[in-house]
Design a protein around this motif. Structure first.
Motif, PDB file in Angstrom:
ATOM      1  N   ALA A 141      14.186  -4.521 -19.896  1.00 12.61           N
ATOM      2  CA  ALA A 141      14.256  -5.824 -19.228  1.00 12.61           C
ATOM      3  C   ALA A 141      12.867  -6.462 -19.136  1.00 12.61           C
ATOM      4  N   TRP A 142      11.870  -5.664 -18.787  1.00 14.91           N
ATOM      5  CA  TRP A 142      10.504  -6.193 -18.698  1.00 14.91           C
ATOM      6  C   TRP A 142      10.010  -6.629 -20.063  1.00 14.91           C
ATOM      7  N   LEU A 151      11.583  -9.907 -21.027  1.00 13.54           N
ATOM      8  CA  LEU A 151      10.960 -10.972 -20.237  1.00 13.54           C
ATOM      9  C   LEU A 151       9.584 -11.334 -20.797  1.00 13.54           C
ATOM     10  N   ILE A 175       8.800 -15.042 -22.311  1.00 11.86           N
ATOM     11  CA  ILE A 175       7.864 -15.897 -21.570  1.00 11.86           C
ATOM     12  C   ILE A 175       6.577 -16.137 -22.366  1.00 11.86           C
TER      13      ILE A 175
END
Length: 107
Positions: free
Chosen positions: A36-37, A40, A44
């Motif tokens: 998930a990180w 992200l 981003i």
């Protein structure tokens, strides 16, 4: 000039899609952070995130241990255990030869 921007945008998009797909589709857990990180970060910070994923976050598959091969193997190139392709299989070739001999000839 517009073509250069379109090319850069498409290259950027391809990098982001490839990085996210590789991150979510891997069978080994990523290094350093959770999936998930990593997703992200890739989304981003697109270009840098994709480069970081492929250089730092991507899990390396485990290497086979030097002594874990077959007993008595010298560690050299391995020969295949069985036929690789149908035309290398002696039973397959015998079956084709038998079929060709048994077929009635059409003349």
């Amino acid at each position: 000039m517009v073509r250069a921007f379109v090319f850069l945008f498409l290259a950027h998009l391809a990098l982001v899609i490839a990085a996210v797909a590789d991150c979510l589709g891997g069978e080994h857990a990523p290094r350093k952070l959770s999936r998930a990180w990593w997703v992200l970060i890739i989304v981003i910070v697109p270009v840098v995130g994709g480069i970081l994923w492929f250089s730092v976050g991507r899990a390396r598959p485990p290497r086979p241990q030097p002594g874990s091969g077959r007993p008595g193997s010298s560690g050299g190139p391995r020969s295949p255990r069985g036929p690789v392709a149908p035309d290398d299989d002696p039973d397959f070739l015998r079956d084709i030869d038998r079929r060709l001999r048994d077929e009635p000839k059409e003349d």
